[in-house]
Write a protein that holds these residues in place. Structure first.
Motif, PDB file in Angstrom:
ATOM      1  N   GLN A   1       0.824  -1.210   0.000  1.00 47.15           N
ATOM      2  CA  GLN A   1       0.000   0.000   0.000  1.00 47.15           C
ATOM      3  C   GLN A   1       0.857   1.258   0.000  1.00 47.15           C
ATOM      4  O   GLN A   1       0.520   2.244  -0.638  1.00 47.15           O
ATOM      5  CB  GLN A   1      -0.918   0.017   1.220  1.00 47.15           C
ATOM      6  CG  GLN A   1      -2.084  -0.914   1.109  1.00 47.15           C
ATOM      7  CD  GLN A   1      -2.969  -0.831   2.341  1.00 47.15           C
ATOM      8  OE1 GLN A   1      -2.543  -0.417   3.409  1.00 47.15           O
ATOM      9  NE2 GLN A   1      -4.207  -1.247   2.186  1.00 47.15           N
TER      10      GLN A   1
ATOM     11  N   SER B   1       3.996  -8.232   1.072  1.00 46.63           N
ATOM     12  CA  SER B   1       3.127  -7.223   1.683  1.00 46.63           C
ATOM     13  C   SER B   1       2.010  -6.787   0.751  1.00 46.63           C
ATOM     14  O   SER B   1       0.914  -6.462   1.208  1.00 46.63           O
ATOM     15  CB  SER B   1       3.938  -6.020   2.157  1.00 46.63           C
ATOM     16  OG  SER B   1       4.573  -5.390   1.077  1.00 46.63           O
TER      17      SER B   1
ATOM     18  N   ASP C   1      -1.680  -7.071   2.052  1.00 46.57           N
ATOM     19  CA  ASP C   1      -2.488  -5.852   2.128  1.00 46.57           C
ATOM     20  C   ASP C   1      -3.772  -5.983   1.315  1.00 46.57           C
ATOM     21  O   ASP C   1      -4.840  -5.543   1.752  1.00 46.57           O
ATOM     22  CB  ASP C   1      -1.707  -4.639   1.607  1.00 46.57           C
ATOM     23  CG  ASP C   1      -0.555  -4.224   2.505  1.00 46.57           C
ATOM     24  OD1 ASP C   1      -0.490  -4.673   3.666  1.00 46.57           O
ATOM     25  OD2 ASP C   1       0.305  -3.442   2.028  1.00 46.57           O
TER      26      ASP C   1
END
Length: 159
Positions: free
Chosen positions: A9, A60, A64
């Protein structure tokens, strides 16, 4: 010098991210799951299930995307089991240890004991991007980026 990633993000300040494509995410369920007979499922029907994910330290972007998809459907996912790769995650789902969300391209992995199901709106997505240092002048990285964009038939957007 350059990597193909599921972007997080928040992009680290020393990196450039060029989005290559956006994929729809689908639910991966064990064949015994009550929702496996449905062609499309409201994601909130999985709110009591345990989600198997890659750790945020490994992927990630995917981590996310799964959390954001669940939040968009009104719940926080219960994340229990971690696995480093999509194939490992899907094998754990097939063993009836939980559920997960994966990019639609993962449907190519024909794992016994597993069903992929579309998710009703809002349909979650996850990006794939090229990541490289902001101050890179590597000819190999530039050539790789050009090749990827040519293969995807998209113009290169230099930063």
């Amino acid at each position: 010098d350059i990597a193909v990633v599921r972007p997080p993000q928040i992009t680290p300040p020393d990196l450039n991210m060029q989005i290559l494509l956006t994929e729809i995410m689908v639910a991966a369920l064990p064949t015994e799951h009550p929702c496996q007979a449905m062609a499309e499922i409201p994601l909130n029907l999985l709110q009591h299930d345990t989600f198997i994910v890659s750790p945020a330290t490994v992927s990630s972007g995917l981590f996310d995307a799964i959390r954001e998809a669940c939040f968009a459907h009104g719940f926080e996912p219960k994340m229990w089991q971690n696995a480093p790769q999509i194939v490992s995650i899907l094998s754990l789902v097939a063993a009836n240890l939980g559920v997960t969300l994966v990019p639609e391209s993962a449907k190519q992995l024909a794992i016994s004991g597993l069903r992929y199901r579309n998710i009703s709106a809002p349909t979650p997505t996850v990006d794939m991007a090229l990541a490289y240092p902001k101050l890179t002048h590597s000819q190999a990285a530039i050539n790789f980026s050009s090749l990827i964009h040519t293969l995807l038939k998209r113009p290169v957007n230099p930063d």
